[in-house]
Design a protein around this motif. Structure first.
Motif, PDB file in Angstrom:
ATOM      1  N   VAL A 192       0.842  -1.202   0.000  1.00  0.00           N
ATOM      2  CA  VAL A 192       0.000   0.000   0.000  1.00  0.00           C
ATOM      3  C   VAL A 192       0.873   1.246   0.000  1.00  0.00           C
ATOM      4  O   VAL A 192       0.620   2.201  -0.748  1.00  0.00           O
ATOM      5  CB  VAL A 192      -0.952  -0.015   1.212  1.00  0.00           C
ATOM      6  CG1 VAL A 192      -1.630   1.346   1.381  1.00  0.00           C
ATOM      7  CG2 VAL A 192      -2.004  -1.105   1.051  1.00  0.00           C
ATOM      8  N   ARG A 193       1.896   1.248   0.818  1.00  0.00           N
ATOM      9  CA  ARG A 193       2.778   2.428   0.861  1.00  0.00           C
ATOM     10  C   ARG A 193       3.457   2.658  -0.477  1.00  0.00           C
ATOM     11  O   ARG A 193       3.586   3.797  -0.946  1.00  0.00           O
ATOM     12  CB  ARG A 193       3.812   2.242   1.970  1.00  0.00           C
ATOM     13  CG  ARG A 193       3.194   2.305   3.366  1.00  0.00           C
ATOM     14  CD  ARG A 193       4.095   1.679   4.416  1.00  0.00           C
ATOM     15  NE  ARG A 193       5.404   2.294   4.440  1.00  0.00           N
ATOM     16  CZ  ARG A 193       6.498   1.690   4.908  1.00  0.00           C
ATOM     17  NH1 ARG A 193       6.420   0.443   5.360  1.00  0.00           N
ATOM     18  NH2 ARG A 193       7.640   2.320   4.927  1.00  0.00           N
ATOM     19  N   ALA A 194       3.887   1.577  -1.130  1.00  0.00           N
ATOM     20  CA  ALA A 194       4.505   1.713  -2.445  1.00  0.00           C
ATOM     21  C   ALA A 194       3.503   2.237  -3.462  1.00  0.00           C
ATOM     22  O   ALA A 194       3.815   3.101  -4.293  1.00  0.00           O
ATOM     23  CB  ALA A 194       5.065   0.360  -2.897  1.00  0.00           C
ATOM     24  N   GLY A 195       2.281   1.738  -3.397  1.00  0.00           N
ATOM     25  CA  GLY A 195       1.253   2.197  -4.319  1.00  0.00           C
ATOM     26  C   GLY A 195       0.906   3.659  -4.116  1.00  0.00           C
ATOM     27  O   GLY A 195       0.668   4.388  -5.087  1.00  0.00           O
ATOM     28  N   LEU A 196       0.872   4.105  -2.869  1.00  0.00           N
ATOM     29  CA  LEU A 196       0.608   5.518  -2.591  1.00  0.00           C
ATOM     30  C   LEU A 196       1.697   6.395  -3.193  1.00  0.00           C
ATOM     31  O   LEU A 196       1.417   7.456  -3.772  1.00  0.00           O
ATOM     32  CB  LEU A 196       0.510   5.745  -1.084  1.00  0.00           C
ATOM     33  CG  LEU A 196      -0.718   5.152  -0.379  1.00  0.00           C
ATOM     34  CD1 LEU A 196      -0.576   5.273   1.132  1.00  0.00           C
ATOM     35  CD2 LEU A 196      -2.002   5.831  -0.841  1.00  0.00           C
ATOM     36  N   ALA A 197       2.952   5.966  -3.054  1.00  0.00           N
ATOM     37  CA  ALA A 197       4.049   6.736  -3.624  1.00  0.00           C
ATOM     38  C   ALA A 197       3.933   6.801  -5.145  1.00  0.00           C
ATOM     39  O   ALA A 197       4.122   7.862  -5.753  1.00  0.00           O
ATOM     40  CB  ALA A 197       5.390   6.113  -3.218  1.00  0.00           C
ATOM     41  N   ASP A 198       3.605   5.680  -5.774  1.00  0.00           N
ATOM     42  CA  ASP A 198       3.452   5.664  -7.228  1.00  0.00           C
ATOM     43  C   ASP A 198       2.290   6.542  -7.688  1.00  0.00           C
ATOM     44  O   ASP A 198       2.306   7.074  -8.796  1.00  0.00           O
ATOM     45  CB  ASP A 198       3.215   4.232  -7.713  1.00  0.00           C
ATOM     46  CG  ASP A 198       4.483   3.382  -7.677  1.00  0.00           C
ATOM     47  OD1 ASP A 198       5.583   3.965  -7.549  1.00  0.00           O
ATOM     48  OD2 ASP A 198       4.370   2.141  -7.751  1.00  0.00           O
ATOM     49  N   ALA A 199       1.274   6.675  -6.842  1.00  0.00           N
ATOM     50  CA  ALA A 199       0.114   7.495  -7.190  1.00  0.00           C
ATOM     51  C   ALA A 199       0.328   8.967  -6.875  1.00  0.00           C
ATOM     52  O   ALA A 199      -0.576   9.780  -7.088  1.00  0.00           O
ATOM     53  CB  ALA A 199      -1.112   6.980  -6.449  1.00  0.00           C
ATOM     54  N   GLY A 200       1.502   9.325  -6.357  1.00  0.00           N
ATOM     55  CA  GLY A 200       1.771  10.725  -6.043  1.00  0.00           C
ATOM     56  C   GLY A 200       1.118  11.199  -4.769  1.00  0.00           C
ATOM     57  O   GLY A 200       0.923  12.394  -4.573  1.00  0.00           O
ATOM     58  N   ILE A 201       0.776  10.257  -3.882  1.00  0.00           N
ATOM     59  CA  ILE A 201       0.163  10.615  -2.607  1.00  0.00           C
ATOM     60  C   ILE A 201       1.245  10.616  -1.537  1.00  0.00           C
ATOM     61  O   ILE A 201       1.838   9.567  -1.241  1.00  0.00           O
ATOM     62  CB  ILE A 201      -0.969   9.637  -2.236  1.00  0.00           C
ATOM     63  CG1 ILE A 201      -2.077   9.698  -3.286  1.00  0.00           C
ATOM     64  CG2 ILE A 201      -1.522   9.945  -0.847  1.00  0.00           C
ATOM     65  CD1 ILE A 201      -3.198   8.692  -3.057  1.00  0.00           C
ATOM     66  N   ALA A 202       1.533  11.770  -0.975  1.00  0.00           N
ATOM     67  CA  ALA A 202       2.601  11.908   0.005  1.00  0.00           C
ATOM     68  C   ALA A 202       2.236  11.209   1.309  1.00  0.00           C
ATOM     69  O   ALA A 202       1.101  11.287   1.773  1.00  0.00           O
ATOM     70  CB  ALA A 202       2.876  13.393   0.276  1.00  0.00           C
ATOM     71  N   THR A 203       3.197  10.512   1.892  1.00  0.00           N
ATOM     72  CA  THR A 203       2.952   9.771   3.117  1.00  0.00           C
ATOM     73  C   THR A 203       4.120   9.891   4.079  1.00  0.00           C
ATOM     74  O   THR A 203       5.252  10.184   3.682  1.00  0.00           O
ATOM     75  CB  THR A 203       2.732   8.268   2.848  1.00  0.00           C
ATOM     76  OG1 THR A 203       3.971   7.685   2.428  1.00  0.00           O
ATOM     77  CG2 THR A 203       1.684   8.036   1.783  1.00  0.00           C
ATOM     78  N   GLU A 204       3.848   9.658   5.341  1.00  0.00           N
ATOM     79  CA  GLU A 204       4.837   9.328   6.358  1.00  0.00           C
ATOM     80  C   GLU A 204       4.232   8.212   7.190  1.00  0.00           C
ATOM     81  O   GLU A 204       3.014   8.048   7.235  1.00  0.00           O
ATOM     82  CB  GLU A 204       5.204  10.536   7.217  1.00  0.00           C
ATOM     83  CG  GLU A 204       6.072  11.544   6.491  1.00  0.00           C
ATOM     84  CD  GLU A 204       6.764  12.500   7.449  1.00  0.00           C
ATOM     85  OE1 GLU A 204       7.158  12.047   8.544  1.00  0.00           O
ATOM     86  OE2 GLU A 204       6.900  13.677   7.109  1.00  0.00           O
TER      87      GLU A 204
END
Length: 484
Positions: free
Chosen positions: A271-283
């Protein structure tokens, strides 16, 4: 254990918008739906396993009716439990014209109709479509979204989970991939108070005091935090990532908790990898912050009674006896409201917009109509499955036995356990609709016989018979000390 590459977030950090939003992603964010559907770049384990089940998902819906012993059953998905007053008339009309004249409230804030004729499908679909309750025929069973029922209606600062629910519902219905989700897959949108976060959802959005949102999967209390405007997209991406893992593993899992252990651990990273690929910033957040949810508050539902709203009106929290409402009771609730009704996952309804001066009289009318309006009611916390004669698997008429137990306690001035543990009466060992956490489990083992235990602490069951002995045993079990 969560992956160790990201640095855990400190509770005192600045809001996420300022802290983690990357600058060069603007082009990606202009096309959110395409971004959400991008495949996660985390490796997916390809290890075929024996499927958990041989058949497909037969969960009922508004179009797929379930054949029960008392007729057909329809389940209407209501994202966040919301129904405009115009929409509220549709299930009432359907229950009155096509069903048994009642509406059942489910543990996911949905509504069920029973006693339907097998030939009523087209008419029912037309009623729901005209009311705007059937936005997608291909996705109607996957729109399982619960949200904190009192968000914005009490004096607690809260995130706008109702808007999240509307956006997530639209994203779900627009995603061809999401149509493959099981009708049991659940999204929970929690405004930070910890009520729906405790319901065991597959994907949970948990608002934090700093304005960010933690994305949880399954029982994982850790997860990436995202900006609130990204939360609905993140929830859909998490669900689609689950589908990818479940299909690749060959497990046939319908829920996150059914994934094999290694795939369950891999879901969070994917999920974290997918968020990064989708341009959704995370911590990454390693656990739910204590400042947001204390263990003594997590899972606490709205109690029956009045709730003062920020706009000066009063919202009324009302529960249905054994989760059932007659058409007349339902219409009385709708006539009382000044705004959309909110069906709760605790088989209740929140009625908004009542004038403070009128609230007391309205509660009296609702109580007279047979609704639960006070936590001191002997019916508060008492639940039951359908039982006989509606369910072929049931071993007893649990609704009648539960009613007799409550009536006995009231008539003999016996403490009925209100204010103690919730109790759920089940017609068989499947325990359909049981609550979460600690609860008194009353399970039929045959006509006139039940096993009683307190779930959540490992007590051995005791077997008793119907009648006064059963009523007293259930009341005593409900007063088991509520320790954690």
């Amino acid at each position: 254990m969560p992956p160790t590459s990201p640095t855990p977030v400190n509770r005192d950090e600045a809001p996420l918008r300022a802290a983690v939003r990357p600058e060069p992603r603007a082009a990606v964010r202009e096309s959110p739906r395409a971004a959400v559907r991008s495949e996660p770049r985390a490796a997916v384990r390809e290890s075929p396993r024996v499927p958990l089940r041989e058949r497909g998902d037969a969960c009922p819906g508004a179009l797929r009716l379930h054949a029960a012993d008392d007729g057909r059953l329809a389940r209407l998905r209501l994202p966040a439990g919301l129904l405009t007053l115009r929409q509220a008339e549709a299930p009432a009309d359907a229950a009155e014209r096509l069903g048994d004249g009642h509406l059942d409230l489910t543990s996911r804030g949905n509504v069920q109709l029973r006693g339907l004729d097998e030939s009523c499908g087209a008419e029912l679909a037309g009623l729901l479509h005209d009311a705007g309750l059937l936005p997608s025929e291909t996705h109607e069973r996957v729109r399982n979204i619960v949200a904190s029922p009192l968000a914005g209606l009490d004096e607690r600062p809260s995130a706008d989970v109702q808007s999240w629910a509307a956006e997530l519902d639209g994203l779900l219905c627009a995603s061809a991939r999401a149509a493959a989700l099981s009708g049991r897959f659940l999204f929970a949108l929690d405004d930070g108070r910890g009520d729906v976060a405790a319901l065991g959802a597959d994907v949970t959005l948990l608002a934090r005091r700093d304005g960010s949102v933690v994305v949880r999967t399954g029982a994982n209390r850790s997860g990436p935090r995202v900006a609130p405007e990204d939360a609905p997209r993140a929830a859909l991406l998490a669900a689609e990532t689950f589908l990818t893992l479940a299909e690749a593993s060959g497990s046939g899992a319908w829920r996150v908790r059914e994934l094999p252990a290694e795939d369950g651990r891999g879901l969070d990273a994917a999920v974290r990898a997918g968020l990064a690929d989708a341009g959704i910033a995370t911590e990454y957040v390693t656990e739910a912050p204590a400042q947001d949810i204390g263990p003594e508050r997590e899972g606490e539902p709205p109690i029956p009674g009045p709730v003062r709203s920020p706009d000066g009106t009063v919202a009324l929290s009302v529960h249905a006896r054994l989760g059932r409402l007659s058409v007349a009771q339902w219409r009385l609730l709708a006539a009382t409201a000044n705004g959309p009704l909110r069906v709760t996952p605790w088989r209740g309804v929140i009625v908004p917009g009542v004038a403070p001066a009128a609230a007391g009289g309205v509660l009296d009318r609702l109580r007279t109509a047979g609704l639960i309006t006070d936590p001191g009611s002997p019916w508060y916390g008492v639940g039951a499955c359908t039982g006989r004669p509606g369910c072929a698997k049931a071993l007893a008429d649990v609704r009648s036995d539960a009613t007799a137990a409550v009536s006995h306690a009231v008539a003999h001035a016996v403490s009925h356990g209100s204010g103690g543990l919730p109790v759920h009466w089940s017609g068989c060992a499947r325990r359909c609709g049981h609550p979460r956490g600690r609860w008194v489990d009353v399970v039929a083992t045959g006509e006139g016989r039940y096993d009683i235990s307190v779930q959540g602490q490992g007590d051995l069951p005791s077997t008793t018979t119907t009648g006064p002995e059963l009523a007293d045993a259930v009341a005593a079990a409900r007063m088991t000390p509520m320790t954690r």
